[in-house]
Enzyme design. Sequence first.
Site, PDB file in Angstrom:
ATOM      1  CG  HIS A 105      -1.967  -1.050   1.163  1.00  0.00           C
ATOM      2  ND1 HIS A 105      -3.139  -0.902   0.451  1.00  0.00           N
ATOM      3  CD2 HIS A 105      -2.008  -2.289   1.706  1.00  0.00           C
ATOM      4  CE1 HIS A 105      -3.864  -1.993   0.575  1.00  0.00           C
ATOM      5  NE2 HIS A 105      -3.190  -2.859   1.321  1.00  0.00           N
ATOM      6  CB  ALA A 158      15.928 -19.231   9.040  1.00  0.00           C
ATOM      7  CB  THR A 163      14.946  -5.493  -0.023  1.00  0.00           C
ATOM      8  OG1 THR A 163      16.365  -5.407   0.151  1.00  0.00           O
ATOM      9  CG2 THR A 163      14.271  -5.633   1.336  1.00  0.00           C
ATOM     10  CE  LYS A 164      19.220  -2.729  -2.662  1.00  0.00           C
ATOM     11  NZ  LYS A 164      20.459  -2.017  -2.395  1.00  0.00           N
TER      12      LYS A 164
END
Length: 196
Positions: A105, A158, A163-164
């Site tokens: 969002h 784990a 994020t990339k």
Amino acid sequence: MSNYGVFEIIKNFIFLMFTKVFFKNARLIRFPITIRGKKYISFGNKITTGYNCRFEVDGKHNELCIVIGNNVRIGDNVRISANKRITIGDEVLISGKVLLVNNAHGSYHGKDQSSPLQPPNERTLVSSPIIVEDKVWIGEGAVIQQGVTIGQGSVIAANSVVTKDIPKHCIAGGVPAKIIKQYDENEKKWKKMIGE
């Protein structure tokens, strides 16, 4: 030899019967399972799921949004949520409590960023594809965020947050995930990255 107790063996037998009726190409689907937007989801052959898995597609689409390859094993409490395409290759192992979600969002970088004064649920839904290539292992509790590709044969430790992009044949871990080791095909060894 199995370590299952008698009750677990009976439950798995019942799940196997349900699987053969409702998911003919699957190996074993453990219930409960939640599937939203089933017409936008493709399950490959011989998929195995743990308990309480959720597969969700938001909105209406003209194509498949979740595409899962063959011989994929998914642990308990895994959630895969798509607004755009999430592709999972063949022979992937996804441990329990893993989250793959390709939408959020609001926009928080680039042009037209979202305002913190606007309620989160009213912000523009932003999404980009996730690709998990063949033979990847995603460890317990990992989060795979939108726009990420995980290369073939890689391992995600784990509780990592990816994020990339992670190249093929790497071990990555941390928050955010960074490459820890890479497989040297000539020497047939996993080698630490320089500076590690």
